[in-house]
Design a protein around this motif. Sequence first.
Motif, PDB file in Angstrom:
ATOM      1  N   ALA A   1      66.629   0.306  17.687  1.00 36.38           N
ATOM      2  CA  ALA A   1      66.801  -0.577  16.527  1.00 36.38           C
ATOM      3  C   ALA A   1      67.567  -1.843  16.918  1.00 36.38           C
ATOM      4  CB  ALA A   1      67.531   0.165  15.409  1.00 36.38           C
ATOM      5  N   ARG A   2      68.602  -1.682  17.722  1.00 40.25           N
ATOM      6  CA  ARG A   2      69.403  -2.832  18.157  1.00 40.25           C
ATOM      7  C   ARG A   2      68.581  -3.767  19.046  1.00 40.25           C
ATOM      8  NH1 ARG A   2      72.674  -6.646  17.112  1.00 40.25           N
ATOM      9  NH2 ARG A   2      74.077  -7.217  18.781  1.00 40.25           N
ATOM     10  N   ALA A   3      67.831  -3.208  19.970  1.00 42.15           N
ATOM     11  CA  ALA A   3      67.009  -4.030  20.868  1.00 42.15           C
ATOM     12  C   ALA A   3      65.976  -4.822  20.078  1.00 42.15           C
ATOM     13  CB  ALA A   3      66.325  -3.157  21.917  1.00 42.15           C
ATOM     14  N   ARG A   4      65.369  -4.192  19.094  1.00 44.45           N
ATOM     15  CA  ARG A   4      64.371  -4.901  18.275  1.00 44.45           C
ATOM     16  C   ARG A   4      65.011  -6.025  17.466  1.00 44.45           C
ATOM     17  NH1 ARG A   4      61.042   0.524  16.759  1.00 44.45           N
ATOM     18  NH2 ARG A   4      59.591   0.398  18.506  1.00 44.45           N
ATOM     19  N   LYS A   5      66.218  -5.777  16.981  1.00 41.56           N
ATOM     20  CA  LYS A   5      66.928  -6.804  16.214  1.00 41.56           C
ATOM     21  C   LYS A   5      67.292  -7.988  17.110  1.00 41.56           C
ATOM     22  CE  LYS A   5      70.757  -7.288  13.007  1.00 41.56           C
ATOM     23  NZ  LYS A   5      71.839  -6.604  12.301  1.00 41.56           N
ATOM     24  N   VAL A   6      67.795  -7.695  18.293  1.00 39.42           N
ATOM     25  CA  VAL A   6      68.154  -8.764  19.231  1.00 39.42           C
ATOM     26  C   VAL A   6      66.910  -9.530  19.654  1.00 39.42           C
ATOM     27  CG1 VAL A   6      69.047  -9.240  21.559  1.00 39.42           C
ATOM     28  CG2 VAL A   6      70.275  -7.665  20.049  1.00 39.42           C
ATOM     29  N   ARG A   7      65.840  -8.801  19.962  1.00 41.12           N
ATOM     30  CA  ARG A   7      64.587  -9.447  20.376  1.00 41.12           C
ATOM     31  C   ARG A   7      64.081 -10.397  19.298  1.00 41.12           C
ATOM     32  NH1 ARG A   7      59.592  -5.615  21.203  1.00 41.12           N
ATOM     33  NH2 ARG A   7      59.855  -5.567  18.971  1.00 41.12           N
ATOM     34  N   ALA A   8      64.182  -9.979  18.034  1.00 45.95           N
ATOM     35  CA  ALA A   8      63.701 -10.813  16.934  1.00 45.95           C
ATOM     36  C   ALA A   8      64.561 -12.052  16.732  1.00 45.95           C
ATOM     37  CB  ALA A   8      63.663 -10.002  15.645  1.00 45.95           C
TER      38      ALA A   8
ATOM     39  N   ARG B   1      59.110  -9.242  27.025  1.00 44.25           N
ATOM     40  CA  ARG B   1      58.598  -8.179  27.892  1.00 44.25           C
ATOM     41  C   ARG B   1      59.715  -7.243  28.334  1.00 44.25           C
ATOM     42  NH1 ARG B   1      54.389 -11.784  31.457  1.00 44.25           N
ATOM     43  NH2 ARG B   1      52.698 -11.730  29.941  1.00 44.25           N
ATOM     44  N   GLU B   2      60.876  -7.824  28.682  1.00 42.71           N
ATOM     45  CA  GLU B   2      62.002  -6.994  29.114  1.00 42.71           C
ATOM     46  C   GLU B   2      62.492  -6.095  27.979  1.00 42.71           C
ATOM     47  OE1 GLU B   2      64.897  -9.654  30.757  1.00 42.71           O
ATOM     48  OE2 GLU B   2      63.629 -10.126  32.493  1.00 42.71           O
ATOM     49  N   PHE B   3      62.604  -6.648  26.786  1.00 40.75           N
ATOM     50  CA  PHE B   3      63.001  -5.830  25.638  1.00 40.75           C
ATOM     51  C   PHE B   3      61.962  -4.757  25.347  1.00 40.75           C
ATOM     52  CE2 PHE B   3      66.105  -9.166  24.491  1.00 40.75           C
ATOM     53  CZ  PHE B   3      67.189  -8.366  24.174  1.00 40.75           C
ATOM     54  N   GLU B   4      60.697  -5.120  25.445  1.00 40.89           N
ATOM     55  CA  GLU B   4      59.628  -4.152  25.188  1.00 40.89           C
ATOM     56  C   GLU B   4      59.664  -3.018  26.203  1.00 40.89           C
ATOM     57  OE1 GLU B   4      56.859  -2.259  23.053  1.00 40.89           O
ATOM     58  OE2 GLU B   4      57.960  -4.057  22.459  1.00 40.89           O
TER      59      GLU B   4
ATOM     60  N   LEU C   1      62.337  -1.878  27.724  1.00 43.37           N
ATOM     61  CA  LEU C   1      63.464  -1.027  27.330  1.00 43.37           C
ATOM     62  C   LEU C   1      63.092  -0.137  26.154  1.00 43.37           C
ATOM     63  CD1 LEU C   1      66.572  -3.398  27.480  1.00 43.37           C
ATOM     64  CD2 LEU C   1      66.203  -1.323  28.810  1.00 43.37           C
ATOM     65  N   VAL C   2      62.493  -0.728  25.144  1.00 43.83           N
ATOM     66  CA  VAL C   2      62.115   0.026  23.946  1.00 43.83           C
ATOM     67  C   VAL C   2      61.131   1.139  24.304  1.00 43.83           C
ATOM     68  CG1 VAL C   2      60.867  -0.132  21.743  1.00 43.83           C
ATOM     69  CG2 VAL C   2      62.668  -1.796  22.294  1.00 43.83           C
ATOM     70  N   ARG C   3      60.147   0.828  25.134  1.00 45.84           N
ATOM     71  CA  ARG C   3      59.166   1.862  25.533  1.00 45.84           C
ATOM     72  C   ARG C   3      59.846   3.006  26.282  1.00 45.84           C
ATOM     73  NH1 ARG C   3      54.716  -2.123  27.556  1.00 45.84           N
ATOM     74  NH2 ARG C   3      56.487  -2.450  28.873  1.00 45.84           N
ATOM     75  N   ALA C   4      60.781   2.684  27.157  1.00 40.16           N
ATOM     76  CA  ALA C   4      61.494   3.730  27.905  1.00 40.16           C
ATOM     77  C   ALA C   4      62.311   4.596  26.954  1.00 40.16           C
ATOM     78  CB  ALA C   4      62.390   3.101  28.962  1.00 40.16           C
ATOM     79  N   TRP C   5      63.008   3.978  26.011  1.00 44.56           N
ATOM     80  CA  TRP C   5      63.806   4.750  25.057  1.00 44.56           C
ATOM     81  C   TRP C   5      62.922   5.566  24.120  1.00 44.56           C
ATOM     82  CZ3 TRP C   5      67.145  -0.153  24.168  1.00 44.56           C
ATOM     83  CH2 TRP C   5      68.109  -0.245  25.178  1.00 44.56           C
ATOM     84  N   GLU C   6      61.762   5.021  23.749  1.00 44.54           N
ATOM     85  CA  GLU C   6      60.828   5.787  22.918  1.00 44.54           C
ATOM     86  C   GLU C   6      60.307   7.003  23.677  1.00 44.54           C
ATOM     87  OE1 GLU C   6      59.029   2.394  19.900  1.00 44.54           O
ATOM     88  OE2 GLU C   6      58.060   2.677  21.842  1.00 44.54           O
ATOM     89  N   ALA C   7      60.056   6.851  24.961  1.00 44.84           N
ATOM     90  CA  ALA C   7      59.626   7.992  25.778  1.00 44.84           C
ATOM     91  C   ALA C   7      60.732   9.044  25.831  1.00 44.84           C
ATOM     92  CB  ALA C   7      59.252   7.533  27.188  1.00 44.84           C
ATOM     93  N   ASP C   8      61.979   8.599  25.963  1.00 48.86           N
ATOM     94  CA  ASP C   8      63.109   9.534  25.914  1.00 48.86           C
ATOM     95  C   ASP C   8      63.135  10.273  24.579  1.00 48.86           C
ATOM     96  OD1 ASP C   8      63.969   8.767  28.440  1.00 48.86           O
ATOM     97  OD2 ASP C   8      65.626   7.513  27.690  1.00 48.86           O
ATOM     98  N   CYS C   9      62.916   9.541  23.499  1.00 46.46           N
ATOM     99  CA  CYS C   9      62.917  10.160  22.162  1.00 46.46           C
ATOM    100  C   CYS C   9      61.825  11.225  22.046  1.00 46.46           C
ATOM    101  CB  CYS C   9      62.735   9.099  21.073  1.00 46.46           C
ATOM    102  SG  CYS C   9      64.180   8.045  20.818  1.00 46.46           S
TER     103      CYS C   9
END
Length: 129
Positions: A61-68, A79-82, A84-92
């Motif tokens: 949520a924080r990464a998406r807010k910062v990216r926006a 791309r860098e934020f994406e 990170l988000v993909r890696a954390w989503e895979a962890d989830c």
Amino acid sequence: DAGAMYVPERLHDVRIAVKKLRYTMELAGEAQSQRESRDITVLKAAQDSLGRLHDREMLIARARKVRASLVPPTLEAWREFEALVRAWEADCRALHARYMHDRPGLVTLAHRTGDTKGQAVVAGHLAVS
């Protein structure tokens, strides 16, 4: 309520319930001068796993807010934020799969410790203290 469907808020509620059950069992164990039980170890592991899942959700949520809020937005930063988000989503997804694997045991533990006799024992020990 936290079934097979991935709903972060419900999983966070499970984490809080697991934490409360664990602390109650630890207090009851201390009142009876018992060593840490296998049940408490199971609850600690579930609490840790669900805590990591919640942490990842907060990071996403924080990464998406910062990216926006990037001004001006750059393709490289997006791309860098994406990534990170993909890696954390895979962890989830992995942590949710672990929860689903452990869920039947947690439900059994909750039912077993939630019987009225067990509640009376805990209440009796807490009243004596």
